[in-house]
Design a protein around this motif. Sequence first.
Motif, PDB file in Angstrom:
ATOM      1  N   GLN A 149       0.830  -1.203   0.000  1.00  0.00           N
ATOM      2  CA  GLN A 149       0.000   0.000   0.000  1.00  0.00           C
ATOM      3  C   GLN A 149       0.867   1.258   0.000  1.00  0.00           C
ATOM      4  O   GLN A 149       0.639   2.183  -0.776  1.00  0.00           O
ATOM      5  CB  GLN A 149      -0.893  -0.022   1.234  1.00  0.00           C
ATOM      6  CG  GLN A 149      -2.135   0.807   1.073  1.00  0.00           C
ATOM      7  CD  GLN A 149      -3.094   0.600   2.236  1.00  0.00           C
ATOM      8  OE1 GLN A 149      -2.740   0.025   3.273  1.00  0.00           O
ATOM      9  NE2 GLN A 149      -4.303   1.084   2.057  1.00  0.00           N
ATOM     10  N   LEU A 150       1.885   1.248   0.858  1.00  0.00           N
ATOM     11  CA  LEU A 150       2.770   2.413   0.944  1.00  0.00           C
ATOM     12  C   LEU A 150       3.866   2.386  -0.110  1.00  0.00           C
ATOM     13  O   LEU A 150       4.547   3.381  -0.318  1.00  0.00           O
ATOM     14  CB  LEU A 150       3.429   2.463   2.333  1.00  0.00           C
ATOM     15  CG  LEU A 150       2.558   2.862   3.520  1.00  0.00           C
ATOM     16  CD1 LEU A 150       3.383   2.831   4.796  1.00  0.00           C
ATOM     17  CD2 LEU A 150       1.971   4.253   3.313  1.00  0.00           C
ATOM     18  N   GLN A 151       4.055   1.187  -0.710  1.00  0.00           N
ATOM     19  CA  GLN A 151       5.169   1.014  -1.660  1.00  0.00           C
ATOM     20  C   GLN A 151       6.503   1.354  -0.998  1.00  0.00           C
ATOM     21  O   GLN A 151       7.357   2.021  -1.586  1.00  0.00           O
ATOM     22  CB  GLN A 151       4.953   1.873  -2.924  1.00  0.00           C
ATOM     23  CG  GLN A 151       3.894   1.330  -3.872  1.00  0.00           C
ATOM     24  CD  GLN A 151       4.324   0.036  -4.568  1.00  0.00           C
ATOM     25  OE1 GLN A 151       5.334  -0.025  -5.246  1.00  0.00           O
ATOM     26  NE2 GLN A 151       3.555  -1.030  -4.356  1.00  0.00           N
ATOM     27  N   ARG A 152       6.636   0.877   0.248  1.00  0.00           N
ATOM     28  CA  ARG A 152       7.892   1.087   0.975  1.00  0.00           C
ATOM     29  C   ARG A 152       8.210  -0.156   1.785  1.00  0.00           C
ATOM     30  O   ARG A 152       7.325  -0.927   2.143  1.00  0.00           O
ATOM     31  CB  ARG A 152       7.771   2.286   1.933  1.00  0.00           C
ATOM     32  CG  ARG A 152       7.548   3.576   1.207  1.00  0.00           C
ATOM     33  CD  ARG A 152       7.409   4.723   2.163  1.00  0.00           C
ATOM     34  NE  ARG A 152       8.713   5.160   2.671  1.00  0.00           N
ATOM     35  CZ  ARG A 152       8.867   6.106   3.590  1.00  0.00           C
ATOM     36  NH1 ARG A 152       7.829   6.696   4.123  1.00  0.00           N
ATOM     37  NH2 ARG A 152      10.067   6.464   3.992  1.00  0.00           N
ATOM     38  N   MET A 153       9.453  -0.306   2.116  1.00  0.00           N
ATOM     39  CA  MET A 153       9.860  -1.407   2.969  1.00  0.00           C
ATOM     40  C   MET A 153       9.376  -1.169   4.389  1.00  0.00           C
ATOM     41  O   MET A 153       9.278  -0.028   4.827  1.00  0.00           O
ATOM     42  CB  MET A 153      11.382  -1.487   2.993  1.00  0.00           C
ATOM     43  CG  MET A 153      11.924  -2.714   2.338  1.00  0.00           C
ATOM     44  SD  MET A 153      13.447  -3.178   3.112  1.00  0.00           S
ATOM     45  CE  MET A 153      12.975  -3.434   4.814  1.00  0.00           C
ATOM     46  N   ASP A 154       9.106  -2.245   5.097  1.00  0.00           N
ATOM     47  CA  ASP A 154       8.732  -2.122   6.505  1.00  0.00           C
ATOM     48  C   ASP A 154       9.146  -3.385   7.250  1.00  0.00           C
ATOM     49  O   ASP A 154       8.455  -4.397   7.188  1.00  0.00           O
ATOM     50  CB  ASP A 154       7.226  -1.882   6.648  1.00  0.00           C
ATOM     51  CG  ASP A 154       6.844  -1.578   8.084  1.00  0.00           C
ATOM     52  OD1 ASP A 154       7.752  -1.500   8.941  1.00  0.00           O
ATOM     53  OD2 ASP A 154       5.641  -1.412   8.362  1.00  0.00           O
ATOM     54  N   SER A 155      10.257  -3.315   7.970  1.00  0.00           N
ATOM     55  CA  SER A 155      10.716  -4.476   8.736  1.00  0.00           C
ATOM     56  C   SER A 155      10.284  -4.416  10.201  1.00  0.00           C
ATOM     57  O   SER A 155      10.623  -5.301  10.983  1.00  0.00           O
ATOM     58  CB  SER A 155      12.244  -4.622   8.634  1.00  0.00           C
ATOM     59  OG  SER A 155      12.909  -3.404   8.879  1.00  0.00           O
ATOM     60  N   LEU A 156       9.504  -3.382  10.574  1.00  0.00           N
ATOM     61  CA  LEU A 156       9.093  -3.258  11.985  1.00  0.00           C
ATOM     62  C   LEU A 156       8.204  -4.409  12.458  1.00  0.00           C
ATOM     63  O   LEU A 156       8.439  -4.938  13.552  1.00  0.00           O
ATOM     64  CB  LEU A 156       8.407  -1.908  12.222  1.00  0.00           C
ATOM     65  CG  LEU A 156       7.889  -1.677  13.642  1.00  0.00           C
ATOM     66  CD1 LEU A 156       9.002  -1.744  14.667  1.00  0.00           C
ATOM     67  CD2 LEU A 156       7.165  -0.333  13.742  1.00  0.00           C
TER      68      LEU A 156
END
Length: 203
Positions: A87-94
Amino acid sequence: MHLPVNADDVKGFLHPEEGNRLYELAKDASRLGPCLEVGSYCGKSTLYLGAGVRDAGGQLFALDHHRGSEEHQQGEEYHDPELFDRQLQRMDSLPELRRNVARAGLEEWVIPLVTSSTSAGRFWNIPLALVFIDGGHSLQAALNDYRVWSRHLVSGAILAIHDIFPDPADGGQAPYEIYQLALASGLFEDCGMTRTLAVLRRL
Ligand code: MG
């Protein structure tokens, strides 16, 4: 050392020998104050450092903006589609970090800081007993991490730097550059390497 989860099940790039050294360093350093790591990613190093501070009654700040370093972005060598927020088109490793810290029963000892070194460092005023630098591997990012965090190390504190490759054929040179910078500053004594992990002690 008691690691409640198998570190091999956690995404990341850290040899078990390096992890064991981090565990011992964090356990020992905790008598001087809290520890901080830069670049938690999915929490592999966080588990070792977290177990160390747990066993010594310390605390670990686990800093990462969780948007990935250069090499984690789409199309790059270490991109992992499972860590991509469509959705954000970003990485998210949180989410992965939180899951692994919770699975390991380390939530009490690990405080995630979800931001950049620059933002976290702006008003930082807590003396640190250990800083582990394993963030962005561009020269700019590594230099910034070194400059922001090394000044908070108390006398006797540990500065550990991951991915040290003296031979450029083996890997990127930014971590090695800040290691050389730290040595040249005269502020640290060299405590020896474990594989690609350099360890220095603040005089
Ligand atoms: Mg690394």
